[in-house]
Write an enzyme that holds these catalytic residues in place. Structure first.
Site, PDB file in Angstrom:
ATOM      1  N   GLY A 177       0.814  -1.206  -0.006  1.00 13.35           N
ATOM      2  CA  GLY A 177       0.057   0.031   0.057  1.00 13.35           C
ATOM      3  C   GLY A 177       1.035   1.188   0.026  1.00 13.35           C
ATOM      4  O   GLY A 177       1.997   1.226   0.323  1.00 13.35           O
ATOM      5  N   GLN A 235       3.099  10.033   1.020  1.00 19.88           N
ATOM      6  CA  GLN A 235       4.156   9.230   1.125  1.00 19.88           C
ATOM      7  C   GLN A 235       5.246   9.391  -0.079  1.00 19.88           C
ATOM      8  O   GLN A 235       6.386   9.316   0.102  1.00 19.88           O
ATOM      9  CB  GLN A 235       3.769   7.691   1.114  1.00 19.88           C
ATOM     10  CG  GLN A 235       3.351   7.352   2.504  1.00 19.88           C
ATOM     11  CD  GLN A 235       3.280   5.965   2.727  1.00 19.88           C
ATOM     12  OE1 GLN A 235       2.304   5.109   2.161  1.00 19.88           O
ATOM     13  NE2 GLN A 235       4.201   5.064   3.319  1.00 19.88           N
ATOM     14  N   LEU A 292       6.180   1.736   4.553  1.00 20.48           N
ATOM     15  CA  LEU A 292       7.131   1.995   3.622  1.00 20.48           C
ATOM     16  C   LEU A 292       8.106   3.399   4.117  1.00 20.48           C
ATOM     17  O   LEU A 292       9.206   3.558   3.931  1.00 20.48           O
ATOM     18  CB  LEU A 292       6.687   2.120   2.288  1.00 20.48           C
ATOM     19  CG  LEU A 292       6.373   0.946   1.477  1.00 20.48           C
ATOM     20  CD1 LEU A 292       5.864   0.950   0.096  1.00 20.48           C
ATOM     21  CD2 LEU A 292       7.551  -0.275   1.656  1.00 20.48           C
ATOM     22  N   HIS A 299      -4.752   1.116   7.351  1.00 21.45           N
ATOM     23  CA  HIS A 299      -3.483   2.076   7.391  1.00 21.45           C
ATOM     24  C   HIS A 299      -3.439   3.418   6.525  1.00 21.45           C
ATOM     25  O   HIS A 299      -2.642   4.327   6.710  1.00 21.45           O
ATOM     26  CB  HIS A 299      -2.437   0.854   7.165  1.00 21.45           C
ATOM     27  CG  HIS A 299      -0.857   1.310   7.086  1.00 21.45           C
ATOM     28  ND1 HIS A 299       0.044   0.793   8.202  1.00 21.45           N
ATOM     29  CD2 HIS A 299      -0.141   1.985   6.313  1.00 21.45           C
ATOM     30  CE1 HIS A 299       1.179   1.476   7.646  1.00 21.45           C
ATOM     31  NE2 HIS A 299       1.054   2.269   6.706  1.00 21.45           N
ATOM     32  N   GLU A 300      -3.842   2.951   5.124  1.00 23.06           N
ATOM     33  CA  GLU A 300      -3.778   3.862   4.310  1.00 23.06           C
ATOM     34  C   GLU A 300      -4.590   5.025   4.420  1.00 23.06           C
ATOM     35  O   GLU A 300      -4.309   6.292   4.313  1.00 23.06           O
ATOM     36  CB  GLU A 300      -4.054   3.467   2.872  1.00 23.06           C
ATOM     37  CG  GLU A 300      -2.970   2.197   2.533  1.00 23.06           C
ATOM     38  CD  GLU A 300      -1.714   2.406   2.569  1.00 23.06           C
ATOM     39  OE1 GLU A 300      -1.263   3.611   2.537  1.00 23.06           O
ATOM     40  OE2 GLU A 300      -0.808   1.487   2.884  1.00 23.06           O
ATOM     41  N   HIS A 304      -2.900   7.311   6.761  1.00 21.98           N
ATOM     42  CA  HIS A 304      -2.094   8.247   6.169  1.00 21.98           C
ATOM     43  C   HIS A 304      -2.407   9.454   5.512  1.00 21.98           C
ATOM     44  O   HIS A 304      -1.847  10.605   5.688  1.00 21.98           O
ATOM     45  CB  HIS A 304      -1.353   7.340   4.858  1.00 21.98           C
ATOM     46  CG  HIS A 304      -0.092   6.511   5.273  1.00 21.98           C
ATOM     47  ND1 HIS A 304       0.961   7.144   6.080  1.00 21.98           N
ATOM     48  CD2 HIS A 304       0.064   5.256   5.119  1.00 21.98           C
ATOM     49  CE1 HIS A 304       1.935   6.206   5.970  1.00 21.98           C
ATOM     50  NE2 HIS A 304       1.609   5.061   5.638  1.00 21.98           N
TER      51      HIS A 304
HETATM   52 NI    NI Z   1       2.432   3.193   5.564  1.00 21.55          NI
END
Ligand code: NI
Length: 169
Positions: A46, A51, A93, A134-135, A138
């Site tokens: 993802g 990011q 990441l 999780h995304e 973000h």
């Molecule tokens: Ni992440």
């Protein structure tokens, strides 16, 4: 297609609440392509637009189960239903080299627009449910470390500071 640089923990763009995308144009489609390429290369499952330093409410996900690609694009995603509990190891990441058991919901339903601008509703369980959470975190300026217990979070912040000194960040 182009590989983009993934920004790391400590970069303020990861703390921005990403404004909704207005229209899907060539630039956005290029961005989506680049995000997939960057995510597969990392490798990861993802990647949110902030990011790679772009504060837009857009994320790509692909669990690549059994090595098969199943790309998902979520524009302006909103989690509308959460059920059950999970406590599994999670990574990001933007925080390479670290994993921590993170509390999440076991099932998640998300509403978003896809890359064609059509409204979609997706249901996920387990890993996919965690990726949705999780995304979308973000895109709201949140990282999984924010969801750890205070003690774990403090330990991890200290470990990240130390790690940054000897690893590219
Ligand atoms: Ni992440």
């Amino acid at each position: 297609m182009a590989l983009r640089k993934i920004v790391k923990h400590g970069n303020p763009v990861l703390r921005r609440k990403c404004p909704p995308g207005k229209r899907i144009d060539k630039g956005i489609l290029q961005l989506i392509d680049d995000m997939f390429e960057t995510m597969y290369d990392a490798p990861g499952i993802g990647l949110a637009a902030n990011q790679i330093g772009v504060p837009l409410n857009l994320t790509v996900i692909d669990l690549q189960a059994d090595g098969k690609k199943n790309p998902i694009v979520l524009i302006n995603p909103k989690i509308v239903e959460l059920k059950g509990r999970l406590f599994e190891e999670e990574g990001c990441l933007s925080i390479p080299g670290f994993l921590a058991k993170t509390r999440r919901y076991a099932q998640a339903k998300v509403e978003a627009l896809n890359e064609k601008g059509f409204p979609i509703t997706l249901k996920g369980e387990g890993l996919l449910a965690r990726a949705f959470q999780h995304e979308t975190d973000h895109l709201n300026g949140k990282l999984y470390v924010d969801r750890l217990s205070l003690l774990t979070r403090l330990k991890m912040h200290a470990a990240i500071r130390k790690y940054k000194k000897t690893h590219p960040w």
